[in-house]
Design a protein around this motif. Structure first.
Motif, short mmCIF file in Angstrom:
data_model
loop_
_atom_site.label_atom_id
_atom_site.label_comp_id
_atom_site.label_asym_id
_atom_site.label_seq_id
_atom_site.Cartn_x
_atom_site.Cartn_y
_atom_site.Cartn_z
N UNK A 263 -7.25 12.34 7.90
CA UNK A 263 -7.90 12.02 9.18
C UNK A 263 -9.28 11.44 8.96
N UNK A 264 -9.99 11.93 7.97
CA UNK A 264 -11.32 11.39 7.68
C UNK A 264 -11.22 9.95 7.16
N UNK A 265 -10.21 9.69 6.35
CA UNK A 265 -10.00 8.34 5.84
C UNK A 265 -9.63 7.40 6.98
N UNK A 266 -8.79 7.88 7.90
CA UNK A 266 -8.38 7.05 9.04
C UNK A 266 -9.58 6.65 9.90
N UNK B 234 -3.47 5.24 -1.18
CA UNK B 234 -4.13 4.60 -0.04
C UNK B 234 -5.55 4.12 -0.38
N UNK B 235 -6.12 4.67 -1.43
CA UNK B 235 -7.48 4.32 -1.80
C UNK B 235 -7.57 3.03 -2.62
N UNK B 236 -6.44 2.46 -2.99
CA UNK B 236 -6.46 1.31 -3.89
C UNK B 236 -7.31 0.14 -3.40
N UNK B 237 -7.32 -0.18 -2.10
CA UNK B 237 -8.20 -1.28 -1.65
C UNK B 237 -9.68 -1.00 -1.88
N UNK B 238 -10.02 0.26 -2.12
CA UNK B 238 -11.43 0.63 -2.30
C UNK B 238 -11.68 1.13 -3.72
N UNK B 239 -10.90 0.63 -4.67
CA UNK B 239 -10.93 1.15 -6.03
C UNK B 239 -12.29 1.02 -6.70
#
Length: 419
Positions: A358-361, A397-402
């Motif tokens: 939820x925090x990531x969203x 899900x974190x890959x775009x922000x690696x």
């Protein structure tokens, strides 16, 4: 396929399954208890499978006979009652020529135990077995189900043997109820290990046992477990049907309010997976309504007492998170985590994962990675491939922000934890 299995070339196996069966990689992932990205890496030759538990999941999920992959026969391959063998040779010949296998030794042990336990089932037997089941559940929640599976399956076989040797009456019905509980526990432990095919076979066994005893509420409980597993396998429509069937089974039983509250929350999870917001909110509201009535009813079954106000709050948050309503979901999950006892390690890890989601969203990358770190720490303290899988899904899900600092720090903790 035979050549690919002989060399355990899972890239070729997955390509063959996709080409010949029309199964997309996302469905292969759901059947085998993997993430779609991992299946893609395997199909592209970027990753190989070596861990025996994962290979067993692939065999079970894609129904590949164990012998083709160098494994033992899988539980689903040949149902014992379906085997039609040639007439057996005389006992003397069998003793002279047949090698002694692990199965033979197990069968002999069963015979010995059956002889020893004959006509010795009493009420205290039932109480002792029920106490063991409750202890199994406590240890499952605290440490994960993997270490318990051999004991639970062995206990189930023992109780089923007692059922066969006990005369009709109250004691036999009690043993059948205990066997149903053990079969559900076995199914749950395999589900937690993401070995879905084996889990389904035990849930089905539990369902048949519960129906034989006429226990409609426990029948509903098993159906709810099957609904949750089906949600994980990506068939949310079937999960809704199973949750509704569970509600039909428990309806008009007494006391049923707490059971019905739990069942409607399982339905809400399935609707959330379908992104059906209207149906999900309706199921959540019905779950809360039943829960409010449960306080004025008698004692519910022991197996549903875990579903207290804290569990209702956090499950509501998870359903909303699955719908993408992160702003409403976050405070509910956070409150649930605050209330939960420290011994419920797996539950806390699971809920921390959803809080991080939820925090990531909501775009709070730093906060989400910190909360995911809490989930990671808890996940490494329990043997639960299901929870570990959720943590890995969050990492994907974190890959775009690696290149972001919080993500780099989380990846370092993850490598250390799962090394």
């Amino acid at each position: 396929m035979v050549r690919a299995c002989r060399t355990r070339d899972f890239s070729a196996i997955f390509h063959l399954v996709r080409r010949r069966s029309g199964i997309y990689p996302s469905r292969i992932a759901a059947l085998c208890g993997m993430t779609p990205s991992r299946v893609g890496e395997i199909m592209n030759g970027q990753r190989r499978l070596a861990h025996i538990d994962v290979i067993e999941r692939v065999a079970d999920g894609l129904r590949i006979p164990g012998a083709m992959l160098g494994l033992a026969h899988r539980p689903w391959e040949i149902p014992p009652r379906a085997v039609v063998a040639e007439p057996e040779p005389p006992a003397a010949d069998r003793a002279e020529h047949a090698p002694t296998t692990h199965e033979d030794r197990s069968a002999r042990l069963d015979d010995i135990l059956s002889f020893v336990d004959e006509d010795r089932v009493t009420r205290s037997t039932l109480v002792a077995i029920q106490s063991a089941i409750e202890d199994y559940w406590r240890r499952d929640d605290q440490h994960g189900g993997a270490p318990l599976r051999p004991a639970v399956v062995g206990q189930l076989r023992h109780v089923l043997r007692l059922v066969d040797t006990t005369a009709e009456g109250e004691l036999k019905r009690g043993l059948q109820s205990l066997a149903a509980e053990l079969a559900r526990l076995a199914g749950w432990s395999y589900f937690d290990a993401r070995q879905y095919s084996t889990a389904r076979s035990y849930f089905t066994q539990a369902l048949h046992l519960a129906q034989e005893t006429g226990d409609r509420q426990f029948t509903a409980n098993v159906l709810s477990c099957m609904s949750l597993q089906t949600t994980y396998e990506g068939d949310a429509s079937e999960a809704v049907s199973l949750a509704c069937a569970a509600q039909d089974a428990a309806r008009d039983t007494a006391p049923a309010a707490l059971v019905m509250s739990m069942l409607h929350m399982r339905e809400a999870f399935a609707h959330a997976s379908l992104r059906d917001a209207v149906a999900c909110h309706r199921a959540v509201a019905t779950a809360h309504s039943h829960f409010e009535r449960s306080t004025s009813q008698g004692q519910p079954p022991t197996w549903v007492r875990y579903f207290d106000e804290t569990k209702l709050v956090v499950d509501t948050g998870i359903a909303l998170a699955q719908l993408g309503e992160a702003r409403r979901a976050e405070p509910l999950i956070a409150e649930g985590l605050r209330r939960e006892k420290g011994t419920q390690q797996r539950g806390r890890a699971f809920h921390a994962f959803w809080l991080a989601t939820t925090q990531f969203q909501q775009g709070s990358l730093d906060q989400a990675c910190g909360t995911a770190g809490v989930a990671l720490d808890l996940a490494t303290s329990v043997d639960s491939p299901r929870v570990a899988g959720h943590v890995r899904e969050f990492h994907a899900r974190l890959q775009p922000y690696a290149r972001e600092t919080p993500v780099i720090a989380f990846e370092a903790r993850m490598r250390e934890a799962f090394s």
